[in-house]
Design an enzyme around this catalytic site. Structure first.
Site, PDB file in Angstrom:
ATOM      1  NE  ARG A  18      -2.768  -1.606   3.146  1.00 57.41           N
ATOM      2  CZ  ARG A  18      -3.209  -1.503   4.406  1.00 57.41           C
ATOM      3  NH1 ARG A  18      -4.031  -0.521   4.723  1.00 57.41           N
ATOM      4  NH2 ARG A  18      -2.809  -2.357   5.319  1.00 57.41           N
ATOM      5  CG  ASN A 233      -0.371  -0.832   7.348  1.00 58.44           C
ATOM      6  OD1 ASN A 233       0.496  -1.698   7.303  1.00 58.44           O
ATOM      7  ND2 ASN A 233      -1.171  -0.679   8.381  1.00 58.44           N
ATOM      8  CB  ALA A 369      25.851  41.827  -1.376  1.00 60.67           C
TER       9      ALA A 369
HETATM   10  C1  UD1 Z   1      -0.920  -7.688  13.095  1.00 61.30           C
HETATM   11  C2  UD1 Z   1      -1.538  -8.599  14.159  1.00 61.30           C
HETATM   12  C3  UD1 Z   1      -2.788  -7.931  14.719  1.00 61.30           C
HETATM   13  C4  UD1 Z   1      -2.432  -6.592  15.314  1.00 61.30           C
HETATM   14  C5  UD1 Z   1      -1.705  -5.725  14.283  1.00 61.30           C
HETATM   15  C6  UD1 Z   1      -1.139  -4.498  14.958  1.00 61.30           C
HETATM   16  C7  UD1 Z   1      -1.050 -10.905  13.509  1.00 61.30           C
HETATM   17  C8  UD1 Z   1      -1.590 -12.131  12.871  1.00 61.30           C
HETATM   18  N1  UD1 Z   1      -1.880  -9.862  13.533  1.00 61.30           N
HETATM   19  O1  UD1 Z   1      -1.857  -7.583  12.052  1.00 61.30           O
HETATM   20  O2  UD1 Z   1      -3.371  -8.751  15.717  1.00 61.30           O
HETATM   21  O3  UD1 Z   1      -3.587  -5.932  15.786  1.00 61.30           O
HETATM   22  O4  UD1 Z   1      -0.602  -6.438  13.699  1.00 61.30           O
HETATM   23  O5  UD1 Z   1      -0.576  -3.632  14.023  1.00 61.30           O
HETATM   24  O6  UD1 Z   1       0.062 -10.919  13.965  1.00 61.30           O
HETATM   25  N2  UD1 Z   1       5.279  -9.516   8.435  1.00 61.30           N
HETATM   26  C9  UD1 Z   1       6.322 -10.307   8.014  1.00 61.30           C
HETATM   27  N3  UD1 Z   1       6.049 -11.470   7.361  1.00 61.30           N
HETATM   28  C10 UD1 Z   1       4.775 -11.879   7.112  1.00 61.30           C
HETATM   29  C11 UD1 Z   1       3.703 -11.053   7.549  1.00 61.30           C
HETATM   30  C12 UD1 Z   1       3.999  -9.875   8.208  1.00 61.30           C
HETATM   31  O7  UD1 Z   1       7.497  -9.980   8.218  1.00 61.30           O
HETATM   32  O8  UD1 Z   1       4.617 -12.948   6.529  1.00 61.30           O
HETATM   33  C13 UD1 Z   1       5.587  -8.257   9.136  1.00 61.30           C
HETATM   34  C14 UD1 Z   1       5.140  -7.038   8.361  1.00 61.30           C
HETATM   35  O9  UD1 Z   1       6.217  -6.538   7.571  1.00 61.30           O
HETATM   36  C15 UD1 Z   1       4.786  -6.059   9.474  1.00 61.30           C
HETATM   37  C16 UD1 Z   1       4.335  -6.966  10.614  1.00 61.30           C
HETATM   38  O10 UD1 Z   1       4.849  -8.243  10.337  1.00 61.30           O
HETATM   39  O11 UD1 Z   1       5.899  -5.333   9.918  1.00 61.30           O
HETATM   40  C17 UD1 Z   1       2.831  -6.998  10.778  1.00 61.30           C
HETATM   41  O12 UD1 Z   1       2.251  -7.587   9.643  1.00 61.30           O
HETATM   42  P1  UD1 Z   1       0.850  -7.107   9.093  1.00 61.30           P
HETATM   43  O13 UD1 Z   1       0.455  -7.978   7.957  1.00 61.30           O
HETATM   44  O14 UD1 Z   1       0.865  -5.657   8.874  1.00 61.30           O
HETATM   45  O15 UD1 Z   1      -0.059  -7.459  10.346  1.00 61.30           O
HETATM   46  P2  UD1 Z   1      -1.531  -6.998  10.566  1.00 61.30           P
HETATM   47  O16 UD1 Z   1      -2.418  -7.715   9.613  1.00 61.30           O
HETATM   48  O17 UD1 Z   1      -1.586  -5.542  10.607  1.00 61.30           O
END
Ligand code: UD1
Ligand code: CA
Length: 382
Positions: A18, A233, A369
């Protein structure tokens, strides 16, 4: 205090699609520094024995920014639980040395403070502390955050992702921040057992809470201000996080003895250093690497980066200091003066419409200047 060592895993392998950017999300700057380095500094006070940043394949630039922290590569973004598992090998040497704790946090939450992390670590270190402690918050709008469900004892029964939550669960305003601390071995063993039968088909780190609760090992919870866990995000989130960070930096500058006539219009970098009794007029921008001495007056519309400003200097209005500008004590830099990689000696003046590049101007000199010094003869840069 326990003698347990601490391993830290920072998750940064998400695509960040995003952002619509060629730059990995965690390298987008906030207050002139990559988001990731804010997160790593917040962890510093806990003195981790080892930190691993989980990146996606091809994110060499993130690895470079993370150094000396190690990087682990998550081959495919299959969820936060899967991402933590990807760091296991990188942490192996430490884990084998004996009992250690593991702290997991996200690389895209640059507002998290060292204070909050210390409270979380304290909740884990206290006598009789739970094996796992999660960080939670109560935002004004719980939106799509995971919901934290507590049992009667106030321990975490489970965390339900928004996509998987029923309407009653969506009413809960206690949200998961995504930060977890716990016994490293215990956490990795739980992570090994999580599945991906959920709305997003991902391995959710959050599933460890329910697994542990079912086995009579309920996790504790620590709450923090919602502002600290604002995640980035999108570019709009980035701007919001930047504005919160700027509020903090303005407050810090004023607490340290600077007068900001219109704080809202002064922009700092995380590393800006101001001396005592500095006055900053409205609309001034500090890029990275600026140090300002005592009793300096910075008038409106100055732009500074990579510059050193001595005591008692008056800058601007409309002065531009570029990297390598070194302004001696009591010097004057006036309107429409640009200085790059040049020294202005003590008490020297360059007051009007001047470019000083790659030069050394002695003490007490007066630059007239419209003066230009440069290393370009029209064909070559010398
Ligand atoms: C996650 C939490 C959610 C919480 C929220 C807070 C989980 C399943 N959910 O959701 O409960 O309220 O954060 O912001 O943990 N990432 C990886 N590898 C992956 C997936 C993610 O490195 O395969 C990293 C992303 O780069 C990011 C972080 O993990 O820095 C969070 O991932 P994201 O997909 O944004 O989690 P949310 O769906 O927001
Ligand atoms: Ca997600």
């Amino acid at each position: 205090m326990s003698d347990r060592k601490l391993a830290v895993v920072v998750l940064a392998a998400g695509k960040g699609s995003r952002m619509k950017s060629d730059l990995p999300k965690v390298l987008h700057p906030v207050a002139g520094r990559p988001m990731l380095s804010h997160v790593l500094s917040a962890v510093d006070p806990l003195a981790p024995a080892l930190t691993a940043v989980v990146v996606a394949p091809g994110m060499e630039a993130v690895a470079a920014a993370a150094a000396p922290s190690r990087c682990a590569v998550q081959s495919e973004a299959l969820g936060t639980g899967h991402a933590v598992a990807a760091a296991r090998e990188t942490l192996q040497a430490l884990l084998q040395k004996g009992k250690s704790d593991l702290l997991v946090l996200f690389g895209d939450c640059p507002l998290l403070t060292g204070d909050t992390l210390q409270r979380l670590a304290a909740a884990r270190a206290a006598p009789g502390a739970p094996e796992i402690v999660g960080l939670a918050f109560r935002p004004a709008d719980p939106a799509a955050y995971g919901r934290v469900i507590l049992d009667e004892a106030g321990r975490i029964e489970k965390i339900v992702e928004f996509a998987d939550a029923d309407s009653a669960q969506r009413q809960i305003d206690l949200c998961n921040a995504g930060v977890v601390i716990g016994d490293a071995q215990g956490l990795f063993d739980l992570i090994d057992r999580i599945g991906s039968h959920n709305a997003q088909g991902e391995y959710y780190l959050t599933d460890v809470f329910e697994l542990a609760h079912r086995e009579g090992r309920p996790a504790g919870v620590v709450e923090c201000p919602a502002e600290e866990v604002l995640g980035v995000n999108s570019r709009a989130d980035l701007a919001l996080v930047e504005s919160v960070m700027q509020q903090r930096l303005r407050a810090r500058a004023m607490a340290a003895g600077a007068t900001l006539i219109d704080p809202q219009s002064v922009w700092f970098s995380a590393d800006t250093e101001l001396g005592r009794d500095v006055t900053v007029q409205p609309s001034v921008f500090f890029g990275p690497g600026v140090t300002v001495g005592d009793r300096v007056e910075i008038r409106s519309f100055c732009h500074l980066e990579g510059a050193k400003v001595g005591d008692d200097v008056v800058l601007g209005p409309f002065a531009r200091l570029r990297p390598g500008a070194d302004i001696g004590p009591a010097a004057r830099v006036g309107n429409f003066v640009e200085i790059k990689n040049a020294e202005l000696g003590e008490g020297a003046k360059a007051n009007h419409l001047t470019y000083l590049g790659d030069a050394s101007v002695g003490a007490g000199a007066n630059v007239g200047a419209g003066t230009i010094t440069c290393n370009y003869d029209g064909y070559l840069k010398h």
